[in-house]
Design a protein around this motif. Structure first.
Motif, PDB file in Angstrom:
ATOM      1  N   PHE A   1       1.166  -1.189  -0.028  1.00 56.11           N
ATOM      2  CA  PHE A   1      -0.300  -0.193  -0.349  1.00 56.11           C
ATOM      3  C   PHE A   1       1.716   1.419  -0.074  1.00 56.11           C
ATOM      4  O   PHE A   1       0.725   2.049  -0.522  1.00 56.11           O
ATOM      5  N   SER A   2       1.976   1.319   0.683  1.00 54.56           N
ATOM      6  CA  SER A   2       3.271   2.480   0.862  1.00 54.56           C
ATOM      7  C   SER A   2       3.273   2.576  -0.571  1.00 54.56           C
ATOM      8  O   SER A   2       3.294   4.315  -0.613  1.00 54.56           O
ATOM      9  N   ARG A   3       3.577   1.768  -0.832  1.00 53.66           N
ATOM     10  CA  ARG A   3       4.714   1.841  -2.612  1.00 53.66           C
ATOM     11  C   ARG A   3       3.701   1.995  -3.775  1.00 53.66           C
ATOM     12  O   ARG A   3       4.251   2.497  -4.966  1.00 53.66           O
ATOM     13  N   GLU A   4       2.672   1.390  -3.196  1.00 56.17           N
ATOM     14  CA  GLU A   4       1.931   1.218  -5.037  1.00 56.17           C
ATOM     15  C   GLU A   4       0.557   2.505  -5.154  1.00 56.17           C
ATOM     16  O   GLU A   4       0.361   3.091  -6.078  1.00 56.17           O
ATOM     17  N   PHE A   5       0.197   2.624  -3.446  1.00 54.78           N
ATOM     18  CA  PHE A   5      -0.774   3.700  -3.524  1.00 54.78           C
ATOM     19  C   PHE A   5      -0.550   5.184  -2.943  1.00 54.78           C
ATOM     20  O   PHE A   5      -0.490   5.391  -1.900  1.00 54.78           O
ATOM     21  N   ARG A   6       0.631   5.940  -3.907  1.00 52.74           N
ATOM     22  CA  ARG A   6       0.934   6.920  -2.850  1.00 52.74           C
ATOM     23  C   ARG A   6       0.101   8.015  -3.161  1.00 52.74           C
ATOM     24  O   ARG A   6       0.503   9.520  -2.413  1.00 52.74           O
ATOM     25  N   ASP A   7      -1.449   8.137  -3.295  1.00 52.66           N
ATOM     26  CA  ASP A   7      -2.326   9.186  -2.812  1.00 52.66           C
ATOM     27  C   ASP A   7      -2.592   9.922  -1.443  1.00 52.66           C
ATOM     28  O   ASP A   7      -3.556  10.386  -0.783  1.00 52.66           O
ATOM     29  N   ARG A   8      -2.238   8.610  -0.428  1.00 51.80           N
ATOM     30  CA  ARG A   8      -2.169   8.995   0.877  1.00 51.80           C
ATOM     31  C   ARG A   8      -1.196   8.838   1.696  1.00 51.80           C
ATOM     32  O   ARG A   8       0.259   7.562   1.029  1.00 51.80           O
ATOM     33  N   SER A   9      -0.268   8.939   2.904  1.00 53.34           N
ATOM     34  CA  SER A   9       1.186   8.995   3.602  1.00 53.34           C
ATOM     35  C   SER A   9       0.937   7.781   4.025  1.00 53.34           C
ATOM     36  O   SER A   9       0.029   6.592   3.881  1.00 53.34           O
ATOM     37  N   THR A  10       2.361   7.071   4.665  1.00 54.07           N
ATOM     38  CA  THR A  10       2.432   5.695   4.806  1.00 54.07           C
ATOM     39  C   THR A  10       1.871   5.797   6.300  1.00 54.07           C
ATOM     40  O   THR A  10       1.768   4.709   6.966  1.00 54.07           O
ATOM     41  N   GLY A  11       1.943   6.898   6.792  1.00 56.43           N
ATOM     42  CA  GLY A  11       1.350   6.843   7.676  1.00 56.43           C
ATOM     43  C   GLY A  11       0.049   6.558   8.378  1.00 56.43           C
ATOM     44  O   GLY A  11      -0.950   5.503   9.134  1.00 56.43           O
ATOM     45  N   TYR A  12      -0.916   7.017   6.943  1.00 57.26           N
ATOM     46  CA  TYR A  12      -2.270   6.519   6.720  1.00 57.26           C
ATOM     47  C   TYR A  12      -2.742   5.247   7.140  1.00 57.26           C
ATOM     48  O   TYR A  12      -3.487   4.397   7.339  1.00 57.26           O
ATOM     49  N   TYR A  13      -1.364   3.989   6.081  1.00 59.94           N
ATOM     50  CA  TYR A  13      -2.033   3.160   6.094  1.00 59.94           C
ATOM     51  C   TYR A  13      -1.441   2.329   6.859  1.00 59.94           C
ATOM     52  O   TYR A  13      -1.477   1.602   7.329  1.00 59.94           O
ATOM     53  N   GLU A  14      -0.785   2.661   7.537  1.00 60.97           N
ATOM     54  CA  GLU A  14      -0.347   1.980   8.519  1.00 60.97           C
ATOM     55  C   GLU A  14      -1.167   2.107   9.937  1.00 60.97           C
ATOM     56  O   GLU A  14      -1.489   1.198  10.216  1.00 60.97           O
ATOM     57  N   ALA A  15      -1.675   3.060  10.170  1.00 62.19           N
ATOM     58  CA  ALA A  15      -3.041   3.061  10.617  1.00 62.19           C
ATOM     59  C   ALA A  15      -4.274   2.350  10.730  1.00 62.19           C
ATOM     60  O   ALA A  15      -4.851   2.007  11.273  1.00 62.19           O
ATOM     61  N   ALA A  16      -4.262   2.624   8.939  1.00 65.96           N
ATOM     62  CA  ALA A  16      -5.380   1.764   8.522  1.00 65.96           C
ATOM     63  C   ALA A  16      -5.432   0.202   8.816  1.00 65.96           C
ATOM     64  O   ALA A  16      -6.268  -0.110   9.078  1.00 65.96           O
ATOM     65  N   ILE A  17      -3.868  -0.147   8.254  1.00 65.10           N
ATOM     66  CA  ILE A  17      -4.013  -1.871   8.639  1.00 65.10           C
ATOM     67  C   ILE A  17      -4.257  -2.213  10.868  1.00 65.10           C
ATOM     68  O   ILE A  17      -4.613  -2.489  10.599  1.00 65.10           O
ATOM     69  N   GLU A  18      -4.155  -1.158  11.184  1.00 66.89           N
ATOM     70  CA  GLU A  18      -3.837  -1.196  12.768  1.00 66.89           C
ATOM     71  C   GLU A  18      -5.620  -1.432  13.020  1.00 66.89           C
ATOM     72  O   GLU A  18      -5.904  -1.615  13.671  1.00 66.89           O
ATOM     73  N   ARG A  19      -6.291  -0.604  11.931  1.00 66.62           N
ATOM     74  CA  ARG A  19      -7.941  -0.242  12.678  1.00 66.62           C
ATOM     75  C   ARG A  19      -8.962  -1.427  12.159  1.00 66.62           C
ATOM     76  O   ARG A  19      -9.655  -1.028  12.083  1.00 66.62           O
ATOM     77  N   GLY A  20      -7.995  -1.768  11.426  1.00 66.67           N
ATOM     78  CA  GLY A  20      -8.584  -2.691  10.371  1.00 66.67           C
ATOM     79  C   GLY A  20      -9.101  -3.038   9.492  1.00 66.67           C
ATOM     80  O   GLY A  20     -10.344  -3.291   9.024  1.00 66.67           O
ATOM     81  N   LEU A  21      -9.012  -1.679   8.476  1.00 62.73           N
ATOM     82  CA  LEU A  21      -9.783  -0.635   7.578  1.00 62.73           C
ATOM     83  C   LEU A  21      -8.615  -1.466   5.801  1.00 62.73           C
ATOM     84  O   LEU A  21     -10.019  -1.466   4.938  1.00 62.73           O
ATOM     85  N   ILE A  22      -7.511  -2.390   6.290  1.00 59.45           N
ATOM     86  CA  ILE A  22      -7.286  -3.322   5.263  1.00 59.45           C
ATOM     87  C   ILE A  22      -6.748  -4.382   5.567  1.00 59.45           C
ATOM     88  O   ILE A  22      -7.180  -4.813   7.140  1.00 59.45           O
ATOM     89  N   GLU A  23      -7.979  -5.432   4.925  1.00 62.86           N
ATOM     90  CA  GLU A  23      -7.807  -6.668   5.609  1.00 62.86           C
ATOM     91  C   GLU A  23      -7.117  -7.581   4.320  1.00 62.86           C
ATOM     92  O   GLU A  23      -7.105  -7.099   3.270  1.00 62.86           O
ATOM     93  N   ILE A  24      -6.916  -8.487   4.728  1.00 60.92           N
ATOM     94  CA  ILE A  24      -6.678 -10.077   3.297  1.00 60.92           C
ATOM     95  C   ILE A  24      -7.405 -10.882   3.934  1.00 60.92           C
ATOM     96  O   ILE A  24      -7.484 -11.394   4.806  1.00 60.92           O
ATOM     97  N   ASN A  25      -8.307 -11.095   2.760  1.00 62.23           N
ATOM     98  CA  ASN A  25      -9.533 -12.287   3.106  1.00 62.23           C
ATOM     99  C   ASN A  25      -9.985 -12.673   3.661  1.00 62.23           C
ATOM    100  O   ASN A  25     -10.435 -12.927   4.349  1.00 62.23           O
ATOM    101  N   GLY A  26     -11.131 -10.697   4.306  1.00 65.81           N
ATOM    102  CA  GLY A  26     -11.348 -10.754   5.224  1.00 65.81           C
ATOM    103  C   GLY A  26     -11.080 -10.941   6.958  1.00 65.81           C
ATOM    104  O   GLY A  26     -11.948 -10.908   7.687  1.00 65.81           O
TER     105      GLY A  26
END
Length: 460
Positions: A74-99
């Motif tokens: 996410f941090s390298r492929e989708f650069r419209d948002r910050s790496t800090g955002y993606y780190e927090a999104a994963i921690e909050r469960g907004l980004i998932e793998i296989n549900g």
């Protein structure tokens, strides 16, 4: 799997996690009551807005993602948002793998389904209402569409679209638009309240049993006699939305034009397209040398050069380095283009040497617009005041008035024994009293006799 969006993730479930759903995901992964009906839309700063909401995008892992951590992807492929955002999104469960929730160090495997519950901010649109002109017992809905609102959900627009507004705020269960208008174009839409009515309307339009009439404001003093343009049109670059007159490969196209009035610099013109090519009126007016005065695509010197595409003239290629830098125009009407290899997945993305330079200029201009938009986002976020408190992303700058419309209005549709029309928009009000003399007469299938020239009303 739905359509792929600009992030490379496929959109699933339409607006199932939008504000009209029963619940919405919060930044903490919890559930909260979502806005419905009138709570969905609100007005602020002279624009209609949609309350931000969470929306799910999904995609199966691409080959280059396999073996990398989800955070790295996410941090390298989708650069419209910050790496800090993606780190927090994963921690909050907004980004998932296989549900399932994962940590930032989770490694992506082949065929993994990656989902992102993204906090979606739709662009604002005009506060002018989507107005129902007529509703018949047979299931025909005639709608007056304001400029700035797309007909269908597309790109960043979902609830701020005509179909969603009709279904969400007007109480229609399902609507089926039979014709299309560009987002920046205003005027009449024919809508079926069921698929059968929509198909009949589409057939009537396709076989010219339904006549369309427009008004527009163009640059220059349009000729006062009736003008007919029958130059063939083709899609030169589908992804760029670029259409041009092409006598060798274009499809038959015909538009009738009639001057209504002018102020010495711009003219109000009545238009009757007899075919339905994409951007037909805009392309024919440009070819005639009278482009719509605020058209960002076809009245654009950065793309078309000083000749502005009149008569099919294309901008010259810079001789020094072969780049797309602007230089003195050397008109080159594309009468005999030489096809070359495909440059896109669609047939209408075929390019050729005649058009290649123009397509490059258009792509360069659009890239410049995207960069300017990105810079506006960054400027808004500099002091933190322009950052969303939920997703920590820069807030979208409001469009300027020039970005909300072009001066093209679908005024009237008619068939045997019936017609529906709208009021003229504010930019053409001075011509409203003049159109009756030139409008289409269904009984004889032609324009009325051209009126004798009269003094301009001075309303432009």
């Amino acid at each position: 799997m739905g359509q792929t969006n600009k992030h490379g993730l496929a959109e699933e479930g339409g607006a199932s996690e939008g504000p009209a759903a029963k619940s919405a995901r919060t930044a903490g992964g919890a559930e909260e009551a979502a806005a419905t009906g009138s709570e969905l839309y609100y007005e602020e700063g002279g624009l209609q807005r949609v309350r931000p909401y969470f929306h799910k995008y999904a995609a199966h892992a691409k080959g280059r993602w396999v073996g990398r951590t989800v955070f790295d992807v996410f941090s390298r492929e989708f650069r419209d948002r910050s790496t800090g955002y993606y780190e927090a999104a994963i921690e909050r469960g907004l980004i998932e793998i296989n549900g399932k929730r994962v940590t930032k160090d989770a490694v992506v495997q082949n065929n993994d389904l990656i989902t992102h519950h993204i906090h979606r901010h739709e662009p604002p649109v005009t506060t002018q209402s989507v107005r129902v002109v007529t509703e018949t017992a047979e299931g025909l809905l005639v709608v007056d569409k304001p400029a700035s609102i797309p007909v269908h959900p597309s790109g960043r627009y979902n609830y701020n679209s005509v179909t969603q507004i009709l279904e969400t705020t007007h109480g229609f269960k399902k609507v089926f638009p039979a014709n299309r208008l560009d987002r920046l174009t205003s005027g009449l839409l024919l809508v079926g309240l069921n698929a059968a009515v929509a198909r009949r309307l589409e057939q009537g339009l396709r076989h010219h049993r339904i006549q369309k009439e427009y008004v527009c404001k163009v640059a220059g003093n349009f000729p006062r006699e009736r003008v007919v343009c029958d130059e063939p049109i083709r899609v030169v670059a589908h992804k760029l939305g670029l259409n041009c007159v092409d006598r060798a490969l274009g499809k038959p196209s015909l538009t009738e034009f009639q001057w209504l009035c002018d102020d010495g610099a711009q003219s109000i013109v009545y238009c009757r397209p007899k075919t339905g090519r994409t951007h037909q009126i805009r392309v024919h007016l440009q070819y005639l040398g009278y482009p719509i005065a605020n058209d960002p695509l076809y009245h654009n010197a950065e793309v078309w050069g000083r000749q502005m595409g009149k008569g099919g003239a294309l901008p010259a290629v810079a001789e020094a380095d072969g780049s797309s830098a602007a230089g003195p125009d050397k008109p080159s009407a594309p009468a005999e283009p030489r096809p070359t290899k495909m440059v896109g997945k669609r047939d209408d993305d075929k390019c050729n040497e005649t058009w290649r330079h123009l397509v490059a200029r258009m792509a360069e201009w659009k890239d410049k617009q995207n960069q300017e938009e990105h810079d506006r986002y960054a400027a808004a976020a500099t002091d933190g005041s322009g950052v969303c408190g939920v997703c920590e992303c820069p807030m979208m700058p409001d469009p300027t008035p020039d970005e909300l419309c072009i001066w093209l209005h679908a005024w009237r549709y008619s068939g045997r024994g019936w017609s529906h029309e709208t009021e003229f928009p504010a930019w053409a009000q001075g011509a409203a009293a003049l159109v009756d003399a030139v409008k289409y007469r269904p009984e004889d299938g032609s324009l009325s006799p051209s009126p004798s020239p009269s003094p301009s009303p001075g309303s432009n």
